[in-house]
Every structure is written in structure tokens, then in C-alpha cells.
Write an enzyme that holds these catalytic residues in place. Structure first.
Site, PDB file in Angstrom:
ATOM      1  N   HIS A  73       0.841  -1.180  -0.086  1.00 22.19           N
ATOM      2  CA  HIS A  73      -0.046   0.010   0.034  1.00 22.19           C
ATOM      3  C   HIS A  73       0.836   1.355  -0.170  1.00 22.19           C
ATOM      4  O   HIS A  73       1.838   1.249   0.696  1.00 22.19           O
ATOM      5  CB  HIS A  73      -0.938  -0.201   1.089  1.00 22.19           C
ATOM      6  CG  HIS A  73      -0.558   0.135   2.558  1.00 22.19           C
ATOM      7  ND1 HIS A  73       0.045   1.198   3.169  1.00 22.19           N
ATOM      8  CD2 HIS A  73      -0.089  -0.922   3.416  1.00 22.19           C
ATOM      9  CE1 HIS A  73       0.420   0.987   4.298  1.00 22.19           C
ATOM     10  NE2 HIS A  73       0.299  -0.415   4.592  1.00 22.19           N
ATOM     11  N   ASP A  75       0.010   4.296   0.935  1.00 20.35           N
ATOM     12  CA  ASP A  75      -0.530   5.336   1.725  1.00 20.35           C
ATOM     13  C   ASP A  75       0.296   5.191   3.137  1.00 20.35           C
ATOM     14  O   ASP A  75       0.716   4.153   3.441  1.00 20.35           O
ATOM     15  CB  ASP A  75      -2.005   5.516   2.250  1.00 20.35           C
ATOM     16  CG  ASP A  75      -2.479   4.275   2.670  1.00 20.35           C
ATOM     17  OD1 ASP A  75      -2.198   3.146   2.285  1.00 20.35           O
ATOM     18  OD2 ASP A  75      -3.159   4.295   3.589  1.00 20.35           O
ATOM     19  N   ASP A 105       6.306   0.705   6.720  1.00 19.78           N
ATOM     20  CA  ASP A 105       5.073   0.289   6.487  1.00 19.78           C
ATOM     21  C   ASP A 105       4.462   1.223   5.463  1.00 19.78           C
ATOM     22  O   ASP A 105       4.051   2.332   5.606  1.00 19.78           O
ATOM     23  CB  ASP A 105       4.281   0.813   7.646  1.00 19.78           C
ATOM     24  CG  ASP A 105       3.059   0.197   7.940  1.00 19.78           C
ATOM     25  OD1 ASP A 105       2.734  -0.563   6.815  1.00 19.78           O
ATOM     26  OD2 ASP A 105       2.337   0.752   8.511  1.00 19.78           O
ATOM     27  N   GLU A 137      -4.950   1.883   2.399  1.00 22.59           N
ATOM     28  CA  GLU A 137      -4.972   0.646   3.268  1.00 22.59           C
ATOM     29  C   GLU A 137      -5.329   1.058   4.743  1.00 22.59           C
ATOM     30  O   GLU A 137      -5.908   0.483   5.553  1.00 22.59           O
ATOM     31  CB  GLU A 137      -3.496  -0.200   3.120  1.00 22.59           C
ATOM     32  CG  GLU A 137      -3.576  -1.482   3.878  1.00 22.59           C
ATOM     33  CD  GLU A 137      -3.026  -1.390   5.446  1.00 22.59           C
ATOM     34  OE1 GLU A 137      -3.293  -2.242   5.993  1.00 22.59           O
ATOM     35  OE2 GLU A 137      -2.543  -0.245   5.764  1.00 22.59           O
ATOM     36  N   GLU A 138      -4.595   2.322   5.121  1.00 23.38           N
ATOM     37  CA  GLU A 138      -4.635   2.538   6.592  1.00 23.38           C
ATOM     38  C   GLU A 138      -5.887   3.022   7.141  1.00 23.38           C
ATOM     39  O   GLU A 138      -6.076   3.149   8.286  1.00 23.38           O
ATOM     40  CB  GLU A 138      -3.226   3.852   7.080  1.00 23.38           C
ATOM     41  CG  GLU A 138      -2.051   3.269   6.494  1.00 23.38           C
ATOM     42  CD  GLU A 138      -1.438   2.346   7.583  1.00 23.38           C
ATOM     43  OE1 GLU A 138      -2.225   1.888   8.499  1.00 23.38           O
ATOM     44  OE2 GLU A 138      -0.157   2.146   7.311  1.00 23.38           O
ATOM     45  N   GLU A 165       3.779  -6.532   3.952  1.00 26.71           N
ATOM     46  CA  GLU A 165       3.614  -5.676   5.296  1.00 26.71           C
ATOM     47  C   GLU A 165       4.950  -6.119   6.194  1.00 26.71           C
ATOM     48  O   GLU A 165       5.541  -6.979   5.893  1.00 26.71           O
ATOM     49  CB  GLU A 165       2.561  -5.924   6.183  1.00 26.71           C
ATOM     50  CG  GLU A 165       1.266  -5.395   5.409  1.00 26.71           C
ATOM     51  CD  GLU A 165       1.147  -3.924   5.786  1.00 26.71           C
ATOM     52  OE1 GLU A 165       1.992  -3.356   6.329  1.00 26.71           O
ATOM     53  OE2 GLU A 165      -0.099  -3.474   5.308  1.00 26.71           O
ATOM     54  N   HIS A 359       4.101   3.342  12.455  1.00 25.92           N
ATOM     55  CA  HIS A 359       3.138   4.442  13.145  1.00 25.92           C
ATOM     56  C   HIS A 359       3.836   5.168  14.085  1.00 25.92           C
ATOM     57  O   HIS A 359       3.432   5.977  14.567  1.00 25.92           O
ATOM     58  CB  HIS A 359       1.986   3.830  13.490  1.00 25.92           C
ATOM     59  CG  HIS A 359       0.994   3.051  12.394  1.00 25.92           C
ATOM     60  ND1 HIS A 359      -0.161   2.863  12.642  1.00 25.92           N
ATOM     61  CD2 HIS A 359       1.283   2.634  11.225  1.00 25.92           C
ATOM     62  CE1 HIS A 359      -0.670   2.088  11.723  1.00 25.92           C
ATOM     63  NE2 HIS A 359       0.195   1.863  10.666  1.00 25.92           N
TER      64      HIS A 359
END
Length: 386
Positions: A73, A75, A105, A137-138, A165, A359
Site C-alpha cells: 500500500h 499510503d 510500512d 490501506e490505513e 507488510e 506508525h
């Protein structure tokens, strides 16, 4: 130049695109589409309904079914209110670690996938190699949900998906689902000196949250005896409650952002049916006894299926052969893998970096992890040229 150096340079470019989920990812997708297109890949840029987001699905090799998908992903999560040591959207390397938002990520995997693409573009592939780079995705796997619909429309049928991931290159064959909701409460404003004359949206939201917490406890007793997850039961979590304007005003509006990570579909239905019954039988009648316009509405942000461990999994066999892994694990965090599995592909999650870094401020991926990923991706050669 070594593949790891190519990966570094591509990762620097990818991190420089600030693709926070609330913003557009079109520039990154255009960059990747141009890169792969120049190698001869057949590219499909799939714009979403807003015109500000897109997926990229690109293919090297023959136009046949049964290809292998490398999926990531595009984003990333926000950086606001995080204490970064350097610009989060500029790659910084120190002591073999590559820092930047999205480095693990999961732009590290995307960069590695793009770095190996010239190698495969120069070969005569007998099995397609697909590159899938998605949006949002997030915030509910919105891009992957659109992607599988577009693949069906285009009659593209890959058979294997490797979702990169950050797993420290461990093979993940199962994870919980991820369901995200926003529940909005409409009350009736008034002066705080007469609370019974109004409908306090915040108070009803608090009662709603309390009921969710009761259901969270009930879910612990529903954990399957053979569950491999940690924790083994379905979880419920409240992420944000927002409402009210002042100390002395009965709040007319409130919203609750919450999520559920179901182990089974039955658990998802259990929570939804119980909380909906609580709203219909208790909360709404009490609210509307004061104001007929009072309301409670739940918006489904995303309901993403989990990745179910299965005995016959070609993706697991391939990645195990390439990495030398002797087994596969399950994790509690969600990915897009369940959507690929539901589309009919075998799927695993395996990529560079650690979810422990995701994150967070000063997110990083190590060069060693990227090299391990490159080794795996280069090893696909015998699966694509046999």
C-alpha cells in the site's frame, strides 16, 4: 550498482511523496507507473471516485492467468504530534537504518519490488509477475477493495499474492479481520441548567461506548479453543470520542470512532447485532422521547476480512522455499491479504522491517532487512521462468 543501492534510491523517492491517507497518492502512483512502464510492463492506473487516489496494477510477462502478485500500500499514517529527529519525508540513513515515514510500512517493500523489476523485465517469463500498489490501506483497505473489483472487471486472475507488510521477513499465514466504524449521535442542544430539556449527545455516546466495553468482555469467552492469535479473542477498541462546544451547553452532536478485530465472522455479527439492538431498543427511544429528530447513525469505514490459515497454500510454499522458513505464524494486525484471498488467490504476508516500528516517530527499516527481501524477490526467478 547493487540492488540494495537501487532500493535505497527508490525508497528515498517514495518517502519524498507525502502520501498520508488524507492526501492524494497520485504523484507516487505516476512515478511507479512510469518506472514500470519504461521496463515494458502493462500498467493499469485505477483512479478512485474522488479523482485524488489511485491504485497501480502492472504486469511483466505473458497475458495469462496464474501470476504472482507483489503487493504494497502506498499510503502512510500522519506525522502530526510526533517527535521526529529529522524530516519524516526525507530519507535519512544512520548505522544501517533507513529512517522516514513509510520506510517499513510499507514503502520499503515497494522499493525492493521496483528494484528487482528490471531483472525480470530482461527475462522471458513464463508466468506473469504483477505489481500491486494500492491507496488507503490505513483507513479501511479502501484501495484493495476497489482493486479486486477492477481485476474482476479486467478478467485478470493471478493465483498468488505476497503482501509485503513488515513482518521481519517471517511468513504470516493468518490474521484477524479489521472493521472500522464511526457512530454519530444527534441530540438536542440547550442550556446546561436544564439538562432534562435537551438530549445530551455526549452522554448517549458514553453509554454506547460502555455497551461496547461490555461486549468486549463477552468476546473473551468466545475465543476459539484452537485460536493461535494473541490475544486469542476478538477485540474491540475505541479510538476517539468527539463532541460538545462548552461547559454550559448541552451538546447536540458527538461522534465515536471505534474498531473491531474479529477472529471469526460470527464474532463480527455478534457485536454488530448486539450494539444495533441496544441502539434500537434503549438509546433511540430515550432520545426521541425528548426530541423526535434525535438519531444515531453508524458509518462503516471499512470491514476487511481476515486472512484465514489454510492447509493448501501455494503462496506459503513459495515463500517458505525462498526464505528457508520452517513454519508460518499468525498476527493480530490486519492487512489487505484477506481481500486477495477472498478473490481466489493464495496469500501470505511477508516483508522487511518490524511492525513495532510502524506508525511511530523515527520509523525505520534496516538495510539488512531490505537485503533479505531482495534475496526472496530474486529467488522468484525459478517460479516465473520454469
Amino acid at each position: 550498482m547493487a540492488l540494495i543501492d537501487d532500493t535505497h534510491d527508490i525508497l528515498a523517492d517514495l518517502i519524498a511523496f507525502p502520501t498520508v491517507s488524507s492526501d492524494s497518492n497520485l504523484e507516487l502512483i505516476a512515478y511507479a507507473a512510469d518506472y514500470l512502464g519504461e521496463l515494458g510492463a502493462r500498467t493499469h492506473v485505477m483512479i478512485d471516485h474522488t479523482g485524488h487516489k489511485a491504485n497501480l496494477f502492472a504486469t511483466l510477462g505473458p497475458e495469462v492467468d496464474g501470476g504472482i502478485v507483489l503487493s504494497g500500500h502506498s499510503d502512510v499514517v500522519p506525522v502530526e504530534d510526533q517527535d521526529w529527529s529529522s524530516d519524516p519525508f526525507r530519507l535519512r540513513e544512520a548505522d544501517g537504518l533507513l529512517y522516514g515515514r513509510g520506510s517499513c510500512d510499507m514503502k520499503g517493500f515497494i522499493a525492493a519490488s521496483m528494484a528487482v523489476a528490471p531483472r525480470y523485465a530482461a527475462q522471458k517469463l513464463t508466468r506473469p509477475l504483477h505489481f500491486s500498489f494500492t491507496f488507503d490501506e490505513e483507513v479501511g483497505c479502501l484501495g484493495a477493495r476497489q482493486l479486486v473489483d477492477d481485476l474482476a472487471r479486467l478478467e485478470l486472475r493471478p493465483s498468488v499474492a505476497i503482501i509485503g507488510e513488515p513482518t521481519e521477513m517471517r511468513i504470516i499465514e493468518g490474521h484477524k479481520g479489521c472493521c472500522e466504524y464511526t457512530t454519530r449521535f444527534t441530540g438536542f442542544e440547550g442550556h446546561a441548567s436544564a439538562p432534562d430539556a435537551g438530549v445530551n449527545a455526549v452522554e448517549y455516546a458514553v453509554r454506547y461506548v460502555a455497551r461496547l466495553m461490555e461486549l468486549r468482555e463477552a468476546l473473551k469467552a468466545r475465543a476459539p479453543a484452537a485460536s493461535r492469535f494473541d490475544p486469542p479473542w476478538t477485540t474491540v477498541q475505541v479510538g476517539r470520542l468527539t463532541g460538545g462546544v462548552a461547559h454550559n451547553v448541552i451538546p447536540g452532536h458527538c461522534s465515536v470512532d471505534w474498531e473491531m478485530r474479529p477472529v471469526t465472522e460470527a464474532d463480527r455479527l455478534f457485536v454488530r447485532s448486539r450494539i444495533e439492538a441496544y441502539v434500537a431498543d434503549e438509546l433511540l427511544p430515550a432520545m426521541r422521547a425528548v426530541s423526535a429528530d434525535a438519531d444515531i447513525v453508524t458509518e462503516v469505514i471499512g470491514e476487511v476480512a481476515g486472512l484465514e490459515p489454510v492447509d493448501d497454500n501455494e503462496a506459503r510454499r513459495i515463500v517458505a522455499e525462498l526464505t528457508g522458513a520452517n513454519g508460518a505464524d499468525v498476527v493480530a494486525f490486519g492487512t489487505e491479504a484477506g481481500l486477495f484471498q477472498a478473490f481466489g488467490m493464495s496469500a501470505v504476508v511477508c516483508g522487511p522491517g518490524s511492525i513495532a516500528q510502524a506508525h511511530k516517530p523515527d520509523e525505520f527499516v534496516s538495510r539488512d532487512q531490505l537485503q533479505s527481501c531482495l534475496d526472496m524477490l530474486c529467488g522468484l526467478e525459478r517460479k516465473l521462468t520454469a
